[in-house]
Design a protein around this motif. Structure first.
Motif, short mmCIF file in Angstrom:
data_model
loop_
_atom_site.label_atom_id
_atom_site.label_comp_id
_atom_site.label_asym_id
_atom_site.label_seq_id
_atom_site.Cartn_x
_atom_site.Cartn_y
_atom_site.Cartn_z
N ILE A 1 0.91 -1.26 0.29
CA ILE A 1 -0.10 -0.16 -0.28
C ILE A 1 0.92 1.90 0.24
CG2 ILE A 1 -1.83 1.04 1.66
CD1 ILE A 1 -2.84 -1.80 2.61
N VAL A 2 2.21 1.50 0.86
CA VAL A 2 2.94 2.36 0.77
C VAL A 2 3.68 3.04 -0.38
CG1 VAL A 2 4.80 3.11 2.12
CG2 VAL A 2 3.32 1.96 3.84
N ASN A 3 4.03 1.51 -0.56
CA ASN A 3 4.74 2.02 -2.18
C ASN A 3 3.48 2.32 -3.58
OD1 ASN A 3 6.82 0.53 -1.15
ND2 ASN A 3 6.92 -1.03 -1.98
N GLY A 4 2.31 1.41 -3.24
CA GLY A 4 1.52 2.14 -5.29
C GLY A 4 1.36 3.81 -4.00
N ASN B 1 -1.42 14.80 -2.17
CA ASN B 1 -0.20 15.21 -1.65
C ASN B 1 -0.16 14.47 -0.45
OD1 ASN B 1 1.16 14.13 -3.98
ND2 ASN B 1 1.61 15.53 -4.31
N VAL B 2 -0.85 15.80 0.38
CA VAL B 2 -0.86 16.23 2.06
C VAL B 2 -1.35 14.91 2.41
CG1 VAL B 2 -1.56 17.29 4.55
CG2 VAL B 2 -0.39 18.50 1.90
N GLY B 3 -2.83 14.23 1.88
CA GLY B 3 -3.76 13.47 2.87
C GLY B 3 -2.93 12.27 2.69
N LEU B 4 -2.55 12.20 1.45
CA LEU B 4 -2.31 10.66 0.93
C LEU B 4 -0.91 10.34 2.04
CD1 LEU B 4 -2.30 10.31 -2.68
CD2 LEU B 4 -2.95 9.11 -0.93
N LEU B 5 0.35 11.46 2.08
CA LEU B 5 1.53 11.42 3.13
C LEU B 5 0.85 10.97 4.51
CD1 LEU B 5 4.13 13.50 1.32
CD2 LEU B 5 4.03 11.39 1.14
N ARG B 6 -0.40 11.96 4.97
CA ARG B 6 -0.88 11.93 6.31
C ARG B 6 -1.67 10.17 6.10
NH1 ARG B 6 -6.43 13.27 7.84
NH2 ARG B 6 -6.23 13.13 10.08
N TYR B 7 -1.92 9.55 5.02
CA TYR B 7 -2.23 8.06 5.63
C TYR B 7 -1.50 7.11 5.78
CZ TYR B 7 -4.59 3.92 4.44
OH TYR B 7 -5.39 2.29 4.83
N ILE B 8 -0.34 7.82 4.58
CA ILE B 8 0.90 6.75 5.32
C ILE B 8 0.90 7.21 6.76
CG2 ILE B 8 2.91 6.39 4.84
CD1 ILE B 8 2.59 6.71 1.69
N TYR B 9 1.63 7.91 6.85
CA TYR B 9 2.15 8.33 8.51
C TYR B 9 0.69 7.33 9.66
CZ TYR B 9 3.33 10.29 12.86
OH TYR B 9 3.09 10.99 14.26
N ARG B 10 -0.45 7.52 9.20
CA ARG B 10 -1.23 7.37 10.45
C ARG B 10 -0.87 5.93 9.75
NH1 ARG B 10 -7.02 8.72 8.56
NH2 ARG B 10 -7.51 6.78 9.60
N LEU B 11 -1.03 5.30 8.92
CA LEU B 11 -1.18 3.11 9.04
C LEU B 11 0.35 3.02 8.95
CD1 LEU B 11 -2.33 1.42 6.98
CD2 LEU B 11 -0.27 1.27 5.12
N GLU B 12 1.75 3.92 8.90
CA GLU B 12 2.59 3.37 9.41
C GLU B 12 2.79 3.89 11.03
OE1 GLU B 12 5.04 1.24 8.31
OE2 GLU B 12 4.57 1.84 6.69
#
Length: 161
Positions: free
Chosen positions: A100-103, A148-159
């Motif tokens: 998911i993170v790579n995508g 971009n901000v939303g996607l990076l925030r989602y990655i941060y929450r996921l990680e």
């Protein structure tokens, strides 16, 4: 498949089944559903014989390990947060997050390139005395930035789990 457990933190459906999930849920009692683990056996009349779940899981895990040892850990991935096996034991699978993170990072990279192209095209138009392009280009750039901000925030929450 033994059951479904909702993932309440998933942002798209907040634990509810999607249309494909509903269809899969309805297939649970279908007459063609496999009720046992099987392995290929050329001596059996239909080409397969039933085996114990523990043996089937060990074989699948062994084959995944063999493939990963030959071709690297990224040679396979399983898109499941967790899998319930017979007996109630939980097997946690960690490759989903990496996939998911790579995508998402790929989408973020495309959006950054789009923003750079948009900046270049806007500057070119502005230097050519075309002021009408500034507002639409600025709005499009803001949309890309927010995505971009939303996607990076989602990655941060996921990680951060």
């Amino acid at each position: 498949m033994i059951g479904f457990e909702p993932w309440m933190d998933f942002p798209f459906n907040t634990g509810k089944l999607c249309p494909k999930g509903v269809k899969r849920y309805l297939q649970g009692a279908h007459r063609d559903r496999l009720l046992h683990a099987y392995e290929r056996d050329e001596t059996a009349p239909d080409g397969f014989k039933p085996i114990e779940y523990g043996r089937a899981i060990a074989r699948v895990a062994g084959e995944i390990g063999r493939i990963q040892s030959q071709a690297g850990r990224d040679a396979s991935s399983i898109l499941a947060e967790r899998l319930e096996i017979a007996g109630g034991d939980w097997v946690v699978i960690g490759h989903q997050r990496r996939t998911i993170v790579n995508g998402i990072l790929s989408v973020v990279s495309i959006l950054v390139v789009l923003q750079l192209w948009l900046l270049t095209a806007t500057m070119n138009a502005y230097l050519g005395a075309d002021d009408s392009i500034l507002t639409p280009a600025a709005l499009a750039s803001i949309v890309c930035l927010l995505l971009n901000v939303g996607l990076l925030r989602y990655i941060y929450r996921l990680e951060s789990r």
